[in-house]
Design a protein around this motif. Sequence first.
Motif, short mmCIF file in Angstrom:
data_model
loop_
_atom_site.label_atom_id
_atom_site.label_comp_id
_atom_site.label_asym_id
_atom_site.label_seq_id
_atom_site.Cartn_x
_atom_site.Cartn_y
_atom_site.Cartn_z
N ALA A 54 -1.09 -8.49 -2.89
CA ALA A 54 -0.47 -7.39 -3.61
C ALA A 54 -1.55 -6.50 -4.21
CB ALA A 54 0.46 -7.93 -4.70
N LEU A 55 -1.38 -5.19 -4.06
CA LEU A 55 -2.38 -4.24 -4.52
C LEU A 55 -1.76 -3.19 -5.43
CD1 LEU A 55 -3.79 -3.55 -0.96
CD2 LEU A 55 -4.91 -4.97 -2.68
N TYR A 56 -2.46 -2.83 -6.51
CA TYR A 56 -2.12 -1.68 -7.33
C TYR A 56 -2.97 -0.54 -6.80
CZ TYR A 56 -1.50 1.34 -11.37
OH TYR A 56 -1.20 2.41 -12.19
N TRP A 57 -2.34 0.44 -6.17
CA TRP A 57 -3.05 1.44 -5.38
C TRP A 57 -3.06 2.79 -6.10
CZ3 TRP A 57 -3.74 0.09 0.13
CH2 TRP A 57 -4.46 1.04 0.85
N CYS A 58 -4.23 3.15 -6.63
CA CYS A 58 -4.45 4.49 -7.20
C CYS A 58 -5.12 5.35 -6.14
CB CYS A 58 -5.36 4.42 -8.43
SG CYS A 58 -4.61 3.61 -9.83
N LEU A 79 -1.14 -11.77 7.87
CA LEU A 79 -1.15 -11.76 6.41
C LEU A 79 -0.33 -10.58 5.89
CD1 LEU A 79 -2.19 -12.91 3.73
CD2 LEU A 79 -4.22 -11.48 4.02
N ALA A 80 0.62 -10.86 5.02
CA ALA A 80 1.47 -9.80 4.45
C ALA A 80 0.73 -9.10 3.32
CB ALA A 80 2.77 -10.41 3.94
N ILE A 81 0.74 -7.76 3.35
CA ILE A 81 0.07 -6.96 2.32
C ILE A 81 1.05 -5.90 1.83
CG2 ILE A 81 -1.90 -5.51 1.76
CD1 ILE A 81 -3.35 -6.67 4.21
N ILE A 82 1.18 -5.85 0.50
CA ILE A 82 2.09 -4.89 -0.14
C ILE A 82 1.31 -4.12 -1.21
CG2 ILE A 82 2.89 -6.59 -1.82
CD1 ILE A 82 5.67 -5.26 -1.65
N ALA A 83 1.67 -2.86 -1.40
CA ALA A 83 0.99 -2.03 -2.41
C ALA A 83 2.02 -1.29 -3.25
CB ALA A 83 0.05 -1.04 -1.74
N MET A 94 2.08 7.26 3.14
CA MET A 94 0.81 6.53 3.37
C MET A 94 1.03 5.29 4.24
SD MET A 94 0.14 4.44 -0.19
CE MET A 94 -1.13 3.38 0.45
N ILE A 95 2.23 4.73 4.17
CA ILE A 95 2.51 3.52 4.95
C ILE A 95 2.33 3.76 6.44
CG2 ILE A 95 5.00 3.85 5.14
CD1 ILE A 95 4.44 0.50 4.33
N GLU A 96 2.52 4.99 6.87
CA GLU A 96 2.38 5.33 8.28
C GLU A 96 0.91 5.38 8.73
OE1 GLU A 96 4.45 9.03 8.46
OE2 GLU A 96 6.34 8.11 7.87
N ARG A 97 -0.01 5.52 7.77
CA ARG A 97 -1.43 5.66 8.10
C ARG A 97 -2.28 4.48 7.63
NH1 ARG A 97 0.52 10.22 6.03
NH2 ARG A 97 -0.50 9.99 4.02
N THR A 98 -1.62 3.42 7.19
CA THR A 98 -2.34 2.23 6.74
C THR A 98 -1.80 1.01 7.48
OG1 THR A 98 -0.78 1.72 4.96
CG2 THR A 98 -2.61 3.21 4.40
N VAL A 99 -2.41 -0.12 7.22
CA VAL A 99 -1.94 -1.38 7.83
C VAL A 99 -1.04 -2.15 6.86
CG1 VAL A 99 -3.90 -1.56 9.39
CG2 VAL A 99 -4.03 -2.62 7.12
N LEU A 100 -0.59 -1.51 5.80
CA LEU A 100 0.29 -2.16 4.84
C LEU A 100 1.60 -2.55 5.49
CD1 LEU A 100 -0.22 0.23 1.80
CD2 LEU A 100 -1.00 -2.14 1.97
#
Length: 107
Positions: A54-58, A79-83, A94-100
């Motif tokens: 889990a990430l806090y994304w600024c 590996l599951a990654i959420i922001a 941003m989800i379209e341009r990241t691996v999140l």
Amino acid sequence: MKVVFAQRLWHEMLGSMTLSAILRRAGHEATAAISGSVGRLTRHILELQPDLVALYWCSDDHQFLDAVCRALKLAQPDLAIIAGGPHPTLVPSMIERTVLDAICIGE
């Protein structure tokens, strides 16, 4: 479930701390991984063997966190990654341009 809250700066993140407490109370394992180095943070996260990162994304962390996510997915594709945080809330595309795998909006 084992959740790692990853961050670049050694700073108390109230949202991450609250979610960590809720997860622990529900019987899950939650910990933090902190480093200003993409390589060190990635290695530390992988050593912890989480089920979810889990990430806090600024916005000012965008390039750093994107590099960490890409390194994590390269090493462990499932590996599951959420922001969450300001950047996903203001720029949900941003989800379209990241691996999140997922983002939290407006938390």
